[in-house]
Design an enzyme around this catalytic site. Structure first.
Site, PDB file in Angstrom:
ATOM      1  N   GLY A  19      52.339  42.300  18.415  1.00 47.84           N
ATOM      2  CA  GLY A  19      53.508  41.595  18.950  1.00 47.84           C
ATOM      3  C   GLY A  19      53.407  41.348  20.443  1.00 47.84           C
ATOM      4  O   GLY A  19      52.322  41.410  21.010  1.00 47.84           O
ATOM      5  N   LEU A  21      53.856  38.456  21.842  1.00 46.06           N
ATOM      6  CA  LEU A  21      52.860  37.385  21.699  1.00 46.06           C
ATOM      7  C   LEU A  21      52.750  36.529  22.962  1.00 46.06           C
ATOM      8  O   LEU A  21      53.760  36.155  23.561  1.00 46.06           O
ATOM      9  CB  LEU A  21      53.237  36.499  20.508  1.00 46.06           C
ATOM     10  CG  LEU A  21      53.394  37.259  19.180  1.00 46.06           C
ATOM     11  CD1 LEU A  21      53.882  36.310  18.088  1.00 46.06           C
ATOM     12  CD2 LEU A  21      52.092  37.924  18.760  1.00 46.06           C
ATOM     13  N   GLY A  24      47.253  33.780  24.296  1.00 51.10           N
ATOM     14  CA  GLY A  24      46.040  34.232  23.608  1.00 51.10           C
ATOM     15  C   GLY A  24      46.285  34.373  22.110  1.00 51.10           C
ATOM     16  O   GLY A  24      45.504  33.888  21.277  1.00 51.10           O
ATOM     17  N   HIS A  25      47.410  34.999  21.742  1.00 45.33           N
ATOM     18  CA  HIS A  25      47.737  35.151  20.318  1.00 45.33           C
ATOM     19  C   HIS A  25      47.954  33.774  19.677  1.00 45.33           C
ATOM     20  O   HIS A  25      47.508  33.532  18.556  1.00 45.33           O
ATOM     21  CB  HIS A  25      49.035  35.946  20.137  1.00 45.33           C
ATOM     22  CG  HIS A  25      48.957  37.375  20.580  1.00 45.33           C
ATOM     23  ND1 HIS A  25      49.666  37.858  21.651  1.00 45.33           N
ATOM     24  CD2 HIS A  25      48.264  38.433  20.091  1.00 45.33           C
ATOM     25  CE1 HIS A  25      49.425  39.152  21.800  1.00 45.33           C
ATOM     26  NE2 HIS A  25      48.565  39.525  20.880  1.00 45.33           N
ATOM     27  N   ARG A 177      49.691  43.989  27.976  1.00 37.28           N
ATOM     28  CA  ARG A 177      49.859  45.050  28.979  1.00 37.28           C
ATOM     29  C   ARG A 177      49.996  44.492  30.393  1.00 37.28           C
ATOM     30  O   ARG A 177      50.418  45.221  31.294  1.00 37.28           O
ATOM     31  CB  ARG A 177      48.688  46.031  28.910  1.00 37.28           C
ATOM     32  CG  ARG A 177      48.747  46.881  27.652  1.00 37.28           C
ATOM     33  CD  ARG A 177      47.802  48.055  27.702  1.00 37.28           C
ATOM     34  NE  ARG A 177      48.113  49.026  26.685  1.00 37.28           N
ATOM     35  CZ  ARG A 177      47.501  49.112  25.495  1.00 37.28           C
ATOM     36  NH1 ARG A 177      46.550  48.279  25.179  1.00 37.28           N
ATOM     37  NH2 ARG A 177      47.855  50.037  24.628  1.00 37.28           N
TER      38      ARG A 177
END
Ligand code: PAF
Length: 273
Positions: A19, A21, A24-25, A177
């Protein structure tokens, strides 16, 4: 639902995520949509891949916003299980899937048990979602190699696709992160990609003194204000030590900044002699 899709002959592409998101996702989801008729995304912050002192509790959980993004991306199914659904006998009694050796190297040295948690959950996600294809990001390069090994060893009928790392204009690899970094720290963190590129260019110029390069790269990261866990030059195919005449190398780095652990890597094609 997944069974009916298989019955109809639709190829199912799974994008496993935790999750929060980002672009990149969403790119991994686009790759999945190019290759499968049906796209399934899983969101599960997997407790077994976090160490006791790591950021499991603090890991960003943004389900409402994520769901809107998945809707816009035209995803067919979101699988967002609870911990009890994934580990019905509790975490202590859970069957583990462990890929030996490679799981204990690089990030595995600094995060003992991390990859056992990853393979244990990804194997479950594969069994539950029964995809034909699964898409993972290149940013987590060691994870990709560990999962490929698991798929091969367990004869899982799943084709893995790797999606490229998305980067901020500074070169910083996109990661959930990064939200834990201040604006100044985001600037500092961009040094990781600069240092990886320095190692890559130096390798391509014919310098194969890997130990020296790794330690100089760690010094550069420290000088930039990061605390490096490691910088390593490896054979890109399997993360073994580079052969005498390397064709494709992976330069991998992990470093800490203000309580956040960042990883990145660069794949380096070596010029033919
Ligand atoms: O890369 C991630 O987000 C996680 O490690 C994964 C593959 C979803 C397993 O929890």
């Amino acid at each position: 639902m997944v069974a009916a899709w298989h019955e109809a002959g639709d190829g199912i592409a799974l994008v496993p995520t935790m999750g929060n998101l980002h672009k990149g996702h969403l790119n991994l989801i686009s790759r999945a949509a190019e290759r499968g008729e049906r796209v399934v995304v899983s969101i599960f912050v997997n407790p077994t891949q976090f160490g006791p002192t790591e950021d499991f509790e603090r890991y960003p959980r943004t389900m409402e916003v994520d769901m809107r993004k998945l809707n816009r991306a035209g995803v067919d199914l979101l699988f967002a299980p609870s911990v009890a659904e994934m580990y019905p006998r509790g975490l202590d009694q859970a069957t583990a899937v462990i890929v030996p050796e490679i799981s204990d190297d690089l990030c595995g040295i600094h995060r003992p048990g991390h990859f056992a948690g990853v393979t244990s959950v990804v194997c479950r996600l594969f069994n539950i979602c029964s995809p034909d294809i699964a898409v993972f990001g290149m940013k987590d390069y060691q994870q990709l190699i560990v999962i490929s090994r698991m798929v091969e060893d367990l004869h899982l009928p799943i084709r893995l696709i790797a999606g490229p790392t998305e980067r901020e204009p500074s070169g910083l690899a996109m990661s959930s992160r990064n939200g834990g970094l201040s604006d100044d720290e985001q600037v500092t963190a961009a040094a990781i990609f600069r240092v990886l590129n320095w190692v890559g260019t130096t390798l391509q110029s014919g310098n194969h003194r890997y130990d020296e390069l790794e330690s100089e790269a760690r010094a550069q990261l420290s000088a930039a204000g990061l605390e490096p866990d490691y910088v390593a030059v490896r054979n890109a195919a399997d993360l073994s030590a580079p052969p005498d005449a390397p064709v494709r190398l992976a330069v991998l780095a992990a470093a800490r900044l203000g309580g956040v652990r960042l990883i990145d890597n660069l794949i380096v094609d070596m010029p033919a002699d």
